[in-house]
Write a protein that holds these residues in place. Structure first.
Motif, PDB file in Angstrom:
ATOM      1  N   UNK A 112      -7.147 -25.964   9.882  1.00  0.00           N
ATOM      2  CA  UNK A 112      -8.053 -27.043   9.479  1.00  0.00           C
ATOM      3  C   UNK A 112      -8.012 -28.168  10.505  1.00  0.00           C
ATOM      4  N   UNK A 113      -9.183 -28.662  10.849  1.00  0.00           N
ATOM      5  CA  UNK A 113      -9.267 -29.748  11.827  1.00  0.00           C
ATOM      6  C   UNK A 113      -9.691 -31.041  11.149  1.00  0.00           C
ATOM      7  N   UNK A 114      -9.159 -32.139  11.655  1.00  0.00           N
ATOM      8  CA  UNK A 114      -9.517 -33.467  11.170  1.00  0.00           C
ATOM      9  C   UNK A 114      -9.738 -34.364  12.377  1.00  0.00           C
ATOM     10  N   UNK A 115     -10.719 -35.243  12.256  1.00  0.00           N
ATOM     11  CA  UNK A 115     -11.057 -36.123  13.370  1.00  0.00           C
ATOM     12  C   UNK A 115     -11.169 -37.564  12.908  1.00  0.00           C
ATOM     13  N   UNK A 116     -10.821 -38.457  13.804  1.00  0.00           N
ATOM     14  CA  UNK A 116     -11.125 -39.857  13.580  1.00  0.00           C
ATOM     15  C   UNK A 116     -12.638 -40.008  13.524  1.00  0.00           C
ATOM     16  N   UNK A 117     -13.100 -40.966  12.777  1.00  0.00           N
ATOM     17  CA  UNK A 117     -14.544 -41.133  12.588  1.00  0.00           C
ATOM     18  C   UNK A 117     -15.266 -41.230  13.917  1.00  0.00           C
ATOM     19  N   UNK A 118     -14.697 -41.954  14.853  1.00  0.00           N
ATOM     20  CA  UNK A 118     -15.351 -42.164  16.141  1.00  0.00           C
ATOM     21  C   UNK A 118     -15.375 -40.908  16.993  1.00  0.00           C
ATOM     22  N   UNK A 119     -14.525 -39.959  16.680  1.00  0.00           N
ATOM     23  CA  UNK A 119     -14.435 -38.733  17.464  1.00  0.00           C
ATOM     24  C   UNK A 119     -15.318 -37.612  16.925  1.00  0.00           C
ATOM     25  N   UNK A 120     -15.726 -37.741  15.694  1.00  0.00           N
ATOM     26  CA  UNK A 120     -16.526 -36.681  15.070  1.00  0.00           C
ATOM     27  C   UNK A 120     -17.830 -36.459  15.835  1.00  0.00           C
ATOM     28  N   UNK A 121     -18.115 -35.205  16.092  1.00  0.00           N
ATOM     29  CA  UNK A 121     -19.343 -34.855  16.791  1.00  0.00           C
ATOM     30  C   UNK A 121     -19.251 -34.944  18.301  1.00  0.00           C
ATOM     31  N   UNK A 122     -18.177 -35.552  18.807  1.00  0.00           N
ATOM     32  CA  UNK A 122     -18.018 -35.676  20.263  1.00  0.00           C
ATOM     33  C   UNK A 122     -16.804 -34.917  20.784  1.00  0.00           C
ATOM     34  N   UNK A 123     -15.753 -34.893  19.982  1.00  0.00           N
ATOM     35  CA  UNK A 123     -14.501 -34.260  20.408  1.00  0.00           C
ATOM     36  C   UNK A 123     -14.264 -32.985  19.605  1.00  0.00           C
ATOM     37  N   UNK A 124     -13.625 -32.015  20.250  1.00  0.00           N
ATOM     38  CA  UNK A 124     -13.259 -30.776  19.581  1.00  0.00           C
ATOM     39  C   UNK A 124     -11.822 -30.432  19.920  1.00  0.00           C
ATOM     40  N   UNK A 125     -11.005 -30.243  18.888  1.00  0.00           N
ATOM     41  CA  UNK A 125      -9.613 -29.846  19.083  1.00  0.00           C
ATOM     42  C   UNK A 125      -9.498 -28.348  18.844  1.00  0.00           C
ATOM     43  N   UNK A 126      -8.683 -27.699  19.653  1.00  0.00           N
ATOM     44  CA  UNK A 126      -8.465 -26.271  19.480  1.00  0.00           C
ATOM     45  C   UNK A 126      -7.092 -25.915  20.029  1.00  0.00           C
ATOM     46  N   UNK A 127      -6.613 -24.742  19.643  1.00  0.00           N
ATOM     47  CA  UNK A 127      -5.331 -24.311  20.181  1.00  0.00           C
ATOM     48  C   UNK A 127      -5.363 -22.826  20.449  1.00  0.00           C
ATOM     49  N   UNK A 128      -4.680 -22.434  21.481  1.00  0.00           N
ATOM     50  CA  UNK A 128      -4.596 -21.041  21.873  1.00  0.00           C
ATOM     51  C   UNK A 128      -3.119 -20.670  21.887  1.00  0.00           C
ATOM     52  N   UNK A 129      -2.697 -19.980  20.838  1.00  0.00           N
ATOM     53  CA  UNK A 129      -1.283 -19.626  20.737  1.00  0.00           C
ATOM     54  C   UNK A 129      -0.869 -18.608  21.791  1.00  0.00           C
ATOM     55  N   UNK A 130      -1.807 -17.833  22.286  1.00  0.00           N
ATOM     56  CA  UNK A 130      -1.466 -16.841  23.322  1.00  0.00           C
ATOM     57  C   UNK A 130      -1.153 -17.524  24.648  1.00  0.00           C
ATOM     58  N   UNK A 131      -1.707 -18.724  24.821  1.00  0.00           N
ATOM     59  CA  UNK A 131      -1.454 -19.495  26.047  1.00  0.00           C
ATOM     60  C   UNK A 131      -0.525 -20.676  25.784  1.00  0.00           C
ATOM     61  N   UNK A 132      -0.062 -20.808  24.537  1.00  0.00           N
ATOM     62  CA  UNK A 132       0.838 -21.911  24.171  1.00  0.00           C
ATOM     63  C   UNK A 132       0.251 -23.265  24.539  1.00  0.00           C
TER      64      UNK A 132
END
Length: 115
Positions: free
Chosen positions: A56-76
């Motif tokens: 689940x992802x959560x964003x600060x209001x100012x970041x919504x629609x502009x920033x995207x968080x993601x993670x790749x466990x295969x690349x740590x």
């Protein structure tokens, strides 16, 4: 010992994009909650984006629609894709990881948005 190393910061013009990366030594576990904070001069550190162990992802209001968080466990690695950057986004960006009852922080990477 968990170590976090951020990269990808720099100088960008308003409206531009940057992708921050956070390399995690020892790997990313399923139980980890991870995220990005930032701290501008004279201001408190604030949460920008978070991704929980369940994805689940959560964003600060100012970041919504502009920033995207993601993670790749295969690349740590944790990422923060930042688009449509504004001067107010200028700050040191910190990666963090919460595992069990411990919190870990990176050293930070500077992002400067200026023409």
């Amino acid at each position: 010992q968990v170590q976090l190393v951020e990269s990808g910061g720099g100088l960008v013009q308003p409206g531009g994009s940057l992708r921050l990366s956070c390399a995690v030594s020892g790997g990313i576990l399923r139980i980890d909650t991870m995220g990005w904070y930032r701290q501008a001069p004279g201001k408190q550190r604030e949460l920008v984006a978070q991704i929980t162990s369940g994805g689940t992802t959560n964003y600060a209001e100012d970041a919504k629609g502009r920033f995207t968080i993601s993670r790749d466990s295969t690349k740590n690695t944790l990422y923060l894709q930042m688009n449509s950057l504004k001067p107010d986004d200028t700050a040191v960006y910190y990666c963090y990881l919460h595992r069990w009852s411990s919190n870990y922080w990176g050293q930070g990477t500077q992002v400067t948005v200026s023409s």
